[in-house]
Scaffold this motif. Structure first.
Motif, mmCIF file in Angstrom:
data_model
loop_
_atom_site.group_PDB
_atom_site.id
_atom_site.type_symbol
_atom_site.label_atom_id
_atom_site.label_comp_id
_atom_site.label_asym_id
_atom_site.label_seq_id
_atom_site.Cartn_x
_atom_site.Cartn_y
_atom_site.Cartn_z
ATOM 1 N N GLY A 133 5.290 15.522 -19.194
ATOM 2 C CA GLY A 133 5.311 14.446 -20.173
ATOM 3 C C GLY A 133 6.665 13.781 -20.309
ATOM 4 N N SER A 135 10.065 11.746 -18.691
ATOM 5 C CA SER A 135 10.360 10.789 -17.624
ATOM 6 C C SER A 135 11.732 11.100 -17.039
ATOM 7 C CB SER A 135 10.321 9.354 -18.159
ATOM 8 O OG SER A 135 11.241 9.205 -19.217
ATOM 9 N N THR A 158 3.130 6.159 -19.971
ATOM 10 C CA THR A 158 2.170 5.976 -21.062
ATOM 11 C C THR A 158 1.580 4.575 -20.934
ATOM 12 O OG1 THR A 158 3.742 4.941 -22.588
ATOM 13 C CG2 THR A 158 3.663 7.367 -22.579
ATOM 14 N N ASP A 160 2.100 2.293 -22.865
ATOM 15 C CA ASP A 160 3.110 1.356 -23.352
ATOM 16 C C ASP A 160 4.247 1.090 -22.369
ATOM 17 O OD1 ASP A 160 1.725 1.058 -25.772
ATOM 18 O OD2 ASP A 160 2.700 2.841 -26.604
ATOM 19 N N ASN A 161 4.522 2.035 -21.461
ATOM 20 C CA ASN A 161 5.657 1.814 -20.552
ATOM 21 C C ASN A 161 5.286 1.664 -19.089
ATOM 22 O OD1 ASN A 161 5.195 4.404 -19.564
ATOM 23 N ND2 ASN A 161 6.982 5.333 -20.526
ATOM 24 N N VAL A 176 -0.613 9.407 -14.125
ATOM 25 C CA VAL A 176 -0.438 9.837 -15.511
ATOM 26 C C VAL A 176 -1.319 11.038 -15.814
ATOM 27 C CG1 VAL A 176 -2.263 8.359 -16.474
ATOM 28 C CG2 VAL A 176 -0.304 8.984 -17.907
ATOM 29 N N SER A 178 -0.347 13.679 -19.165
ATOM 30 C CA SER A 178 -0.156 13.856 -20.612
ATOM 31 C C SER A 178 -0.007 12.532 -21.354
ATOM 32 C CB SER A 178 1.072 14.734 -20.883
ATOM 33 O OG SER A 178 2.241 14.154 -20.345
ATOM 34 N N GLY A 179 0.403 11.474 -20.660
ATOM 35 C CA GLY A 179 0.575 10.172 -21.298
ATOM 36 C C GLY A 179 -0.711 9.509 -21.748
ATOM 37 N N VAL A 180 -1.845 10.055 -21.347
ATOM 38 C CA VAL A 180 -3.134 9.541 -21.835
ATOM 39 C C VAL A 180 -3.879 10.640 -22.594
ATOM 40 C CG1 VAL A 180 -3.421 7.662 -20.180
ATOM 41 C CG2 VAL A 180 -4.196 9.967 -19.548
ATOM 42 N N THR A 182 -4.112 12.935 -26.405
ATOM 43 C CA THR A 182 -3.814 13.074 -27.829
ATOM 44 C C THR A 182 -4.100 14.521 -28.206
ATOM 45 O OG1 THR A 182 -4.387 10.765 -28.284
ATOM 46 C CG2 THR A 182 -4.382 12.290 -30.159
ATOM 47 N N LYS A 190 -6.800 5.743 -24.574
ATOM 48 C CA LYS A 190 -5.523 5.682 -23.855
ATOM 49 C C LYS A 190 -5.742 5.537 -22.344
ATOM 50 C CE LYS A 190 -2.649 8.167 -27.199
ATOM 51 N NZ LYS A 190 -1.831 9.374 -27.453
ATOM 52 N N PHE A 194 -4.164 2.458 -20.367
ATOM 53 C CA PHE A 194 -3.225 2.710 -19.268
ATOM 54 C C PHE A 194 -3.662 1.972 -18.010
ATOM 55 C CE2 PHE A 194 -1.623 4.932 -15.563
ATOM 56 C CZ PHE A 194 -0.306 5.210 -15.901
#
Length: 201
Positions: A133, A135, A158, A160-161, A176, A178-180, A182, A190, A194
């Motif tokens: 998780g 970067s 994520t 967002d980035n 990806v 863990s970036g998607v 909760t 998510k 993404f």
């Protein structure tokens, strides 16, 4: 653009990734909170059309075991997160994605041995290899060192980035896990966001 959703372990998450336009789906067979058995991965693979690559993640696994799981699940690719060398990768029955942890922005010299394979640029491993998780330092990477390579960017991505990562690296793909999520579980909203943001970038 390749878009890989990794660490899938539920039918709902697999179907969401497929529906939203993922090009690759990943199943973890190494020690991890996302680990699945070959039998369960075979079940999940039924929901993945042939146009989408099924990838198995392994860490320092015996090649015979990898080959057995590739055949059982119907994997299209193998992702290696351990100390496997290029000879090991060359002798596997399907194409290989080789993960490299990036520390202080330095691209490891060993990538030269994997020119015929696909690279995955990731954050250094934490408790388990892959999926921490975190970067790495995007702004410190010498992008010229990646000329001529096919590669995914991973580590701390994520919804967002991800567009920023694509703008900076111009990679072949993004990856990806863990970036998607909760609360440690894949989040269908998510996943959709993404993939959508990756396609727009």
């Amino acid at each position: 653009m390749w878009i890989k959703i990794c660490g899938l372990s539920t039918e709902e998450a697999v179907k969401e990734a497929v529906r939203d336009g993922a090009t690759h789906v990943g199943f973890v067979f190494a020690k991890s909170k996302r680990q699945v058995t070959p039998e369960y991965a075979k079940y999940l693979a039924k929901f993945v059309p042939k146009t989408i690559k099924k990838v198995g993640l392994f860490v320092n696994e015996d090649p015979a075991t990898i080959t057995e799981i590739v055949e059982k699940v119907g994997l299209d690719m193998v992702q290696l997160h351990g100390q496997e060398n290029s000879e090991f990768a060359d002798n596997l029955p399907v194409p290989v994605i080789k993960a490299f942890g990036i520390t202080d922005g330095k691209i490891p010299d060993e990538i030269a041995d994997f020119k015929n394979h696909i690279l995955l640029l990731d954050a250094p491993p934490a408790q388990f290899a892959g999926g921490s998780g975190a970067s790495f330092d995007w702004d410190k990477v010498d992008l010229a060192a990646l000329d001529g390579y096919r590669f995914f960017v991973a580590g701390g991505l994520t919804p967002d980035n991800v567009a920023t990562a694509i703008t900076i690296f111009q990679p072949n793909g993004v990856d990806v896990s863990s970036g998607v999520e909760t609360d440690g579980k894949k989040d269908l909203v998510k996943i959709e966001k993404f993939i959508s943001n990756s396609l727009k970038a």
